[in-house]
Scaffold this active site. Structure first.
Site, PDB file in Angstrom:
ATOM      1  N   LYS A  67      55.882  64.881  67.916  1.00 21.31           N
ATOM      2  CA  LYS A  67      55.550  64.773  69.326  1.00 21.31           C
ATOM      3  C   LYS A  67      56.445  64.066  70.315  1.00 21.31           C
ATOM      4  O   LYS A  67      56.740  64.583  71.311  1.00 21.31           O
ATOM      5  CB  LYS A  67      54.090  63.877  69.712  1.00 21.31           C
ATOM      6  CG  LYS A  67      52.969  64.518  69.140  1.00 21.31           C
ATOM      7  CD  LYS A  67      51.622  63.647  69.188  1.00 21.31           C
ATOM      8  CE  LYS A  67      50.672  64.132  68.741  1.00 21.31           C
ATOM      9  NZ  LYS A  67      49.161  63.694  68.746  1.00 21.31           N
ATOM     10  N   ALA A 130      49.941  50.551  68.139  1.00 21.33           N
ATOM     11  CA  ALA A 130      50.964  50.764  69.406  1.00 21.33           C
ATOM     12  C   ALA A 130      51.803  51.874  69.281  1.00 21.33           C
ATOM     13  O   ALA A 130      52.868  51.992  69.312  1.00 21.33           O
ATOM     14  CB  ALA A 130      51.658  49.331  69.699  1.00 21.33           C
ATOM     15  N   GLY A 131      51.313  52.875  68.654  1.00 21.52           N
ATOM     16  CA  GLY A 131      52.111  54.062  68.074  1.00 21.52           C
ATOM     17  C   GLY A 131      52.297  55.180  69.031  1.00 21.52           C
ATOM     18  O   GLY A 131      51.679  55.022  70.349  1.00 21.52           O
ATOM     19  N   GLY A 241      37.242  60.788  65.543  1.00 24.67           N
ATOM     20  CA  GLY A 241      38.111  61.591  66.819  1.00 24.67           C
ATOM     21  C   GLY A 241      37.900  63.144  66.734  1.00 24.67           C
ATOM     22  O   GLY A 241      38.865  63.645  67.211  1.00 24.67           O
TER      23      GLY A 241
HETATM   24  P1  NDP Z   1      52.061  56.406  64.722  1.00 20.50           P
HETATM   25  O1  NDP Z   1      52.523  56.520  63.300  1.00 20.50           O
HETATM   26  O2  NDP Z   1      52.681  56.626  66.132  1.00 20.50           O
HETATM   27  O3  NDP Z   1      51.296  54.751  64.850  1.00 20.50           O
HETATM   28  C1  NDP Z   1      50.640  54.510  63.786  1.00 20.50           C
HETATM   29  C2  NDP Z   1      50.075  53.033  64.353  1.00 20.50           C
HETATM   30  O4  NDP Z   1      49.335  52.637  63.071  1.00 20.50           O
HETATM   31  C3  NDP Z   1      51.115  51.956  64.677  1.00 20.50           C
HETATM   32  O5  NDP Z   1      50.832  50.982  65.453  1.00 20.50           O
HETATM   33  C4  NDP Z   1      50.951  51.056  63.314  1.00 20.50           C
HETATM   34  O6  NDP Z   1      51.465  49.748  63.301  1.00 20.50           O
HETATM   35  C5  NDP Z   1      49.619  51.062  62.744  1.00 20.50           C
HETATM   36  N1  NDP Z   1      49.571  51.000  61.416  1.00 20.50           N
HETATM   37  C6  NDP Z   1      49.856  51.746  60.454  1.00 20.50           C
HETATM   38  N2  NDP Z   1      49.287  51.311  59.188  1.00 20.50           N
HETATM   39  C7  NDP Z   1      48.964  50.068  59.584  1.00 20.50           C
HETATM   40  C8  NDP Z   1      48.306  48.936  58.729  1.00 20.50           C
HETATM   41  N3  NDP Z   1      48.161  49.050  57.218  1.00 20.50           N
HETATM   42  N4  NDP Z   1      47.733  47.919  59.280  1.00 20.50           N
HETATM   43  C9  NDP Z   1      47.679  47.983  60.636  1.00 20.50           C
HETATM   44  N5  NDP Z   1      48.419  48.746  61.530  1.00 20.50           N
HETATM   45  C10 NDP Z   1      48.741  49.848  60.877  1.00 20.50           C
HETATM   46  O7  NDP Z   1      50.494  57.352  64.505  1.00 20.50           O
HETATM   47  P2  NDP Z   1      49.736  57.810  65.923  1.00 20.50           P
HETATM   48  O8  NDP Z   1      49.829  56.894  67.054  1.00 20.50           O
HETATM   49  O9  NDP Z   1      50.461  59.270  66.096  1.00 20.50           O
HETATM   50  O10 NDP Z   1      48.624  58.354  65.188  1.00 20.50           O
HETATM   51  C11 NDP Z   1      47.514  57.296  65.158  1.00 20.50           C
HETATM   52  C12 NDP Z   1      46.034  57.889  64.697  1.00 20.50           C
HETATM   53  O11 NDP Z   1      45.700  58.445  65.701  1.00 20.50           O
HETATM   54  C13 NDP Z   1      46.111  58.775  63.380  1.00 20.50           C
HETATM   55  O12 NDP Z   1      45.283  58.218  62.686  1.00 20.50           O
HETATM   56  C14 NDP Z   1      45.972  60.050  64.119  1.00 20.50           C
HETATM   57  O13 NDP Z   1      45.666  61.045  63.183  1.00 20.50           O
HETATM   58  C15 NDP Z   1      45.087  59.776  65.084  1.00 20.50           C
HETATM   59  N6  NDP Z   1      45.162  60.827  66.237  1.00 20.50           N
HETATM   60  C16 NDP Z   1      44.154  61.506  66.382  1.00 20.50           C
HETATM   61  C17 NDP Z   1      44.106  62.403  67.451  1.00 20.50           C
HETATM   62  C18 NDP Z   1      42.656  63.395  67.753  1.00 20.50           C
HETATM   63  O14 NDP Z   1      42.884  64.364  68.423  1.00 20.50           O
HETATM   64  N7  NDP Z   1      41.736  62.880  67.196  1.00 20.50           N
HETATM   65  C19 NDP Z   1      45.299  62.703  68.208  1.00 20.50           C
HETATM   66  C20 NDP Z   1      46.449  62.042  68.061  1.00 20.50           C
HETATM   67  C21 NDP Z   1      46.273  60.947  67.219  1.00 20.50           C
HETATM   68  P3  NDP Z   1      53.267  49.520  63.390  1.00 20.50           P
HETATM   69  O15 NDP Z   1      53.534  49.455  64.668  1.00 20.50           O
HETATM   70  O16 NDP Z   1      53.068  47.864  62.662  1.00 20.50           O
HETATM   71  O17 NDP Z   1      53.636  50.032  62.105  1.00 20.50           O
END
Ligand code: NDP
Length: 280
Positions: A67, A130-131, A241
């Site tokens: 993205k 915060a991703g 979702g």
């Molecule tokens: P990113 O990889 O950008 O961000 C992942 C986030 O999850 C970060 O904030 C990360 O924290 C956190 N995280 C990962 N592992 C852990 C853990 N073990 N404990 C706590 N926090 C954790 O992913 P996206 O933001 O792109 O996607 C997030 C979710 O949203 C996914 O499940 C994706 O499938 C879903 N999604 C669904 C959509 C839909 O249409 N339904 C559309 C877009 C996304 P840290 O910063 O500390 O690494």
């Protein structure tokens, strides 16, 4: 007659529901188009996208991990894509330039407000994570004028960076996971990727206000760990979702075709296919 070509790029992409969703939209609205999925890594993205558009492709969806690259690739951006710095929809324009849009946030808001009848006005909202997904949903959620949005993230500095960057949008603050037990929220949105690995951040009891709502951006064939947590907290609704997925696809379809498909029949069909799914 040649039909217009669309595709979703990502990695992994094998289990993507997008080709099926867009095939249903195309059939429903009588649009002559095809939509396929293609496994594309971050390293392959530029070449794969160039080839797709050089061969006459009309539009692309981009998912994990593309993205941000798609945001860089686009030659023009919608306001919501500009704000989120992430693009999930690319569309060729009449002048040949490529427009980048982000339909994730409006997809979430449409699922919450239209399909689930959950209004965000004056609600206290907590976003876990915060991703990229959080970046995409913040603007459209803030447009619904909630009482405020709090972001909490494992890596606190990333939450801080987002809060600073989006500060002008409205009442936005951050909270460390360890300090959450002093607060409660009407709506909790899980935008971490923890559900994908059956994990769950450590959340205190009492975090969800009575009659509150839990929404997991992730989805699967079974209730996700976060959806189950919400049910354990007696959430009024605790859902995943899948509806957002269909709604963001509908918005992309509208960007490409100028036609709005009906989403509810598609959501109902995909839901009916899920084994023993228990979301309330
Ligand atoms: P990113 O990889 O950008 O961000 C992942 C986030 O999850 C970060 O904030 C990360 O924290 C956190 N995280 C990962 N592992 C852990 C853990 N073990 N404990 C706590 N926090 C954790 O992913 P996206 O933001 O792109 O996607 C997030 C979710 O949203 C996914 O499940 C994706 O499938 C879903 N999604 C669904 C959509 C839909 O249409 N339904 C559309 C877009 C996304 P840290 O910063 O500390 O690494």
């Amino acid at each position: 007659m040649t039909i217009d070509q669309y595709a979703v790029f990502g990695q992994p992409i094998k289990h993507s529901k997008s080709p099926r969703i867009h095939a249903m939209f195309a059939e429903q609205t009588d649009q002559p188009m095809s939509y396929r999925s293609q496994e594309v890594s971050a390293a392959q993205f530029q070449t794969a996208a160039d080839t797709f558009f050089d061969q006459g492709g009309k539009g692309l969806n981009c998912t994990i991990p593309l993205k941000e690259l798609a945001w860089q690739y686009a030659q023009q951006l919608t306001a919501r894509a500009c704000l989120s710095k992430a693009v999930n929809t690319l569309a060729i324009q009449p002048d040949g330039s490529i427009l980048g849009d982000n339909t994730d946030g409006i997809g979430l808001v449409n699922d919450l407000t239209n399909n689930l009848n959950i209004q965000l006005l004056q609600q206290r909202i907590l976003i876990l994570g915060a991703g990229g997904a959080t970046r995409g949903i913040l603007g459209p959620i803030m447009e619904q004028r909630p009482a405020g949005i709090t972001i909490t993230n494992r890596t606190h500095s990333r939450a801080l960076a987002i809060a600073n960057e989006f500060a002008a949008l409205g009442n936005l603050d951050i909270c460390a996971f360890e300090s959450l037990e002093q607060h409660s929220f009407d709506i909790i949105i899980n935008a971490t990727s923890t559900s994908l690995s059956n994990e769950l951040p450590n959340l205190p009891t009492g975090l969800l206000a009575s009659n509150g709502v839990c929404y997991d951006l992730a989805y699967g064939d079974q209730a996700t760990t976060f959806v189950r947590w919400g049910l354990e907290q007696n959430a009024q609704k605790s859902v995943d979702g899948l509806g957002m997925l269909v709604e963001q696809a509908a918005e992309a379809f509208y960007v490409w075709r100028g036609v709005r498909p009906q989403t509810l029949p598609v959501i109902e069909l995909l839901n009916s296919e899920r084994a023993t799914f228990q979301a309330a």
